[in-house]
Design a protein around this motif. Structure first.
Motif, mmCIF file in Angstrom:
data_model
loop_
_atom_site.group_PDB
_atom_site.id
_atom_site.type_symbol
_atom_site.label_atom_id
_atom_site.label_comp_id
_atom_site.label_asym_id
_atom_site.label_seq_id
_atom_site.Cartn_x
_atom_site.Cartn_y
_atom_site.Cartn_z
ATOM 1 N N GLY A 41 0.817 -1.211 0.000
ATOM 2 C CA GLY A 41 0.000 0.000 0.000
ATOM 3 C C GLY A 41 0.847 1.256 0.000
ATOM 4 O O GLY A 41 0.532 2.236 -0.699
ATOM 5 N N SER A 42 1.941 1.240 0.763
ATOM 6 C CA SER A 42 2.825 2.420 0.821
ATOM 7 C C SER A 42 3.507 2.662 -0.516
ATOM 8 O O SER A 42 3.612 3.811 -0.983
ATOM 9 N N CYS A 43 3.971 1.588 -1.173
ATOM 10 C CA CYS A 43 4.625 1.727 -2.483
ATOM 11 C C CYS A 43 3.653 2.262 -3.524
ATOM 12 O O CYS A 43 3.997 3.159 -4.320
ATOM 13 N N LEU A 44 2.442 1.726 -3.548
ATOM 14 C CA LEU A 44 1.449 2.193 -4.514
ATOM 15 C C LEU A 44 1.072 3.650 -4.257
ATOM 16 O O LEU A 44 0.791 4.405 -5.198
ATOM 17 N N SER A 45 1.095 4.053 -2.988
ATOM 18 C CA SER A 45 0.809 5.458 -2.654
ATOM 19 C C SER A 45 1.863 6.381 -3.245
ATOM 20 O O SER A 45 1.545 7.451 -3.796
ATOM 21 N N VAL A 46 3.116 5.963 -3.160
ATOM 22 C CA VAL A 46 4.206 6.751 -3.742
ATOM 23 C C VAL A 46 4.039 6.871 -5.249
ATOM 24 O O VAL A 46 4.184 7.944 -5.844
ATOM 25 N N ILE A 47 3.696 5.733 -5.905
ATOM 26 C CA ILE A 47 3.528 5.720 -7.361
ATOM 27 C C ILE A 47 2.341 6.591 -7.777
ATOM 28 O O ILE A 47 2.397 7.313 -8.783
ATOM 29 N N GLU A 48 1.237 6.523 -7.005
ATOM 30 C CA GLU A 48 0.044 7.315 -7.328
ATOM 31 C C GLU A 48 0.290 8.816 -7.159
ATOM 32 O O GLU A 48 -0.253 9.635 -7.917
ATOM 33 N N GLU A 49 1.139 9.186 -6.209
ATOM 34 C CA GLU A 49 1.406 10.601 -5.956
ATOM 35 C C GLU A 49 2.405 11.192 -6.937
ATOM 36 O O GLU A 49 2.476 12.409 -7.099
ATOM 37 N N GLN A 50 3.190 10.339 -7.603
ATOM 38 C CA GLN A 50 4.199 10.823 -8.556
ATOM 39 C C GLN A 50 4.036 10.110 -9.893
ATOM 40 O O GLN A 50 4.951 9.419 -10.356
ATOM 41 N N PRO A 51 2.866 10.227 -10.537
ATOM 42 C CA PRO A 51 2.618 9.486 -11.784
ATOM 43 C C PRO A 51 3.513 9.903 -12.934
ATOM 44 O O PRO A 51 3.753 9.127 -13.852
ATOM 45 N N SER A 52 3.995 11.127 -12.897
ATOM 46 C CA SER A 52 4.793 11.620 -14.024
ATOM 47 C C SER A 52 6.267 11.278 -13.890
ATOM 48 O O SER A 52 7.047 11.514 -14.811
#
Length: 506
Positions: free
Chosen positions: A366-377
């Protein structure tokens, strides 16, 4: 004198006949192979879904329903398995499930529209419902106490082999034209279904079902082939007779069994309306284990692995399907590891270790996906790699405990008179929970994000750990007919310790 002492020791402590254990293992394998079809029909949809959606032009909601409806439909099969197996026997119930798998596979392979696909999915689901209830019951009833945990884990092993084969089928048939690939993925399951149904006819009927029918001589023949020693076979028969209310001095080929116990009459009242403290505790334990196995999110991973990897930043469909195959390999390997440990370390210990590992991996994912979702670009390579790794860790820790032990534990804790119907109730809750998770994952991840969804699964895994620690006694090494002595209080750790000392003394 030394020779006489050795003879006396051999007489007092007869050595197990390995031919008997091999026979019990073969029976468990043949019965459990139908579970491959359960796993296949779950796993194959992970890759087939995209092609079905594109070919049939269905919406995301229709796709979500198609993905998860198998679990809901299977409730009907699970609900009637207890009475069916008490009526026609455990073995023929497994054969019946194979017939449903065959018919469902053919219908899905030739489906012309969404409605006909749902009909095929419904028929397949009836087979799923039958199989996931009756196969663990059969393997538990055919197995000697010394290897019951190991043999009762076979259905879960074969389910995971089926899931892996479903992933491999996705990868292979994805190379065909879109309108043909998914048809081969779904329809090819009809071929092994026919062979598995025929193969089950080679195994004997469950000795406990035979006793319930009053066929003591037939039950003794099966017990002699599947017990470690003849003395154990006699002891097992006596225990079963006492459990179903047959006097110990009753012998013969066919006797009359008390009517309220011969075909499951009165069982629902004893289970749900007026249970004893021990039966109530058994039911709470079974329902809790089944609920938390699915509420912790395993079917979200199994069904939506390509989608999860896509949201974790993996762009290529080829890479998504190939990584999903890797998930299937890890899941299958660690199911085998868990199976080897279930009789050595016990059911409760493996469940606690499993849920602890699942909680940590879900929090990390969940933490990793949160990082990816917050920095999509931005390219967050470390988060993508860690996401894939934590998915693998999650399925590995699930597979060493929550995967196989759920079915072992819930197949063995009910008294023989309540076993088929009691197990059916647990499986029904399992399927409802699975269906809710499967049919809500896409919507839930859209509402609270994918990372938030996995954090929710993490919270449920933590709740499961405390439930297992508080409620579940250890059952390793206990004869099936003595299980009730472990239950009766919601906090059973003292009974677990006593049972563990008994096991060590043996």
């Amino acid at each position: 004198m030394a020779f006489n002492a050795m003879e006396m020791e051999a007489a007092l402590y007869p050595q197990p006949d390995h031919r008997r254990s091999i026979y019990a293992t073969v029976c468990a394998i043949l019965a459990s192979m139908s579970s491959i079809l359960v796993g296949y029909n779950i796993g194959v949809m992970s890759g087939a879904a995209t092609f079905i959606q594109e070919d049939m032009k269905i919406s995301n909601v229709q796709l979500e329903i198609l993905m998860g409806i198998l679990s809901i439909y299977s409730l009907l099969g699970s609900a009637v398995t207890g009475r069916t197996s008490d009526w026609i026997g455990r073995r023929l119930t497994i054969v019946l499930s194979g017939c449903f798998f065959f018919s469902g596979g053919v219908l899905m392979g030739f489906a012309k529209n969404y409605a006909s696909m749902m009909v095929g999915r419904f028929i397949t689901a009836i087979g799923v419902g039958y199989t996931i209830v009756i196969v663990p019951i059969y393997t538990a009833e055919i197995s000697p106490a010394s290897s019951r945990g190991f043999l009762s884990s076979f259905p879960e092993i074969f389910i995971n082999i089926g899931i892996l084969l479903g992933y491999v089928s996705n990868y292979i048939f994805a190379k065909l034209p879109d309108h043909l690939g998914w048809r081969f993925m779904l329809g090819i399951a009809a071929i092994p279904a026919a062979f598995f149904a025929i193969g089950v006819l080679a195994i004997p009927e469950s000795p406990r079902w035979l006793v319930l029918q009053g066929r003591l001589a037939d039950a003794m023949k099966v017990l002699e082939k599947t017990s470690d020693t003849r003395d154990e076979a006699i002891s097992r028969l006596d225990e079963i007779k006492r459990a179903v209310g047959i006097p110990d001095d009753m012998h013969g080929d066919i006797i009359e069994v008390p009517k309220n116990k011969s075909h499951g009459k009165g069982v629902w009242k004893e289970l749900l309306v007026n249970p004893t403290p021990a039966v109530r505790h058994v039911l709470v334990a079974c329902l809790g284990v089944h609920f938390f196995q699915q509420a912790s999110g395993i079917d979200a991973i199994v069904l939506y692995s390509p989608t999860i990897f896509s949201r974790a930043g993996m762009k290529s469909k080829h890479d998504q399907l190939l990584t999903t195959v890797s998930v299937g390999v890890v899941k299958t390997v660690f199911i085998i590891v868990g199976t080897c440990f279930v009789d050595r370390f016990g059911r409760r210990a493996l469940l606690l270790v499993s849920m602890g590992g699942m909680f940590l991996s879900l929090v990390t994912l969940g933490s990793c996906l949160s990082v990816i979702e917050e920095q999509p670009s931005k390219q967050v390579g470390w988060a993508i790699k860690l996401s894939v790794t934590t998915v693998m860790v999650y399925v590995a820790t699930f597979s060493i405990g929550a995967g196989p032990v759920t079915w072992v534990y819930c197949a063995e804790i009910f008294p023989v008179r309540l076993r088929a119907q009691g197990a059916s109730i647990g499986v029904m809750l399992n399927r409802v929970t699975s269906g809710i998770v499967s049919m809500s994952f896409l919507s839930l991840s859209h509402t609270i994000t994918t990372s938030g969804t996995f954090q929710l699964f993490a919270i449920l895994s933590l709740m499961a750990w405390f439930f297992f620690f508080t409620v579940l006694p250890e059952t390793r090494g206990k004869p099936l007919e003595e299980m009730e002595t472990l239950f009766g209080s919601i906090t059973s750790r003292e009974k677990t310790i006593v049972a563990g000392k008994d096991i060590d003394r043996r």
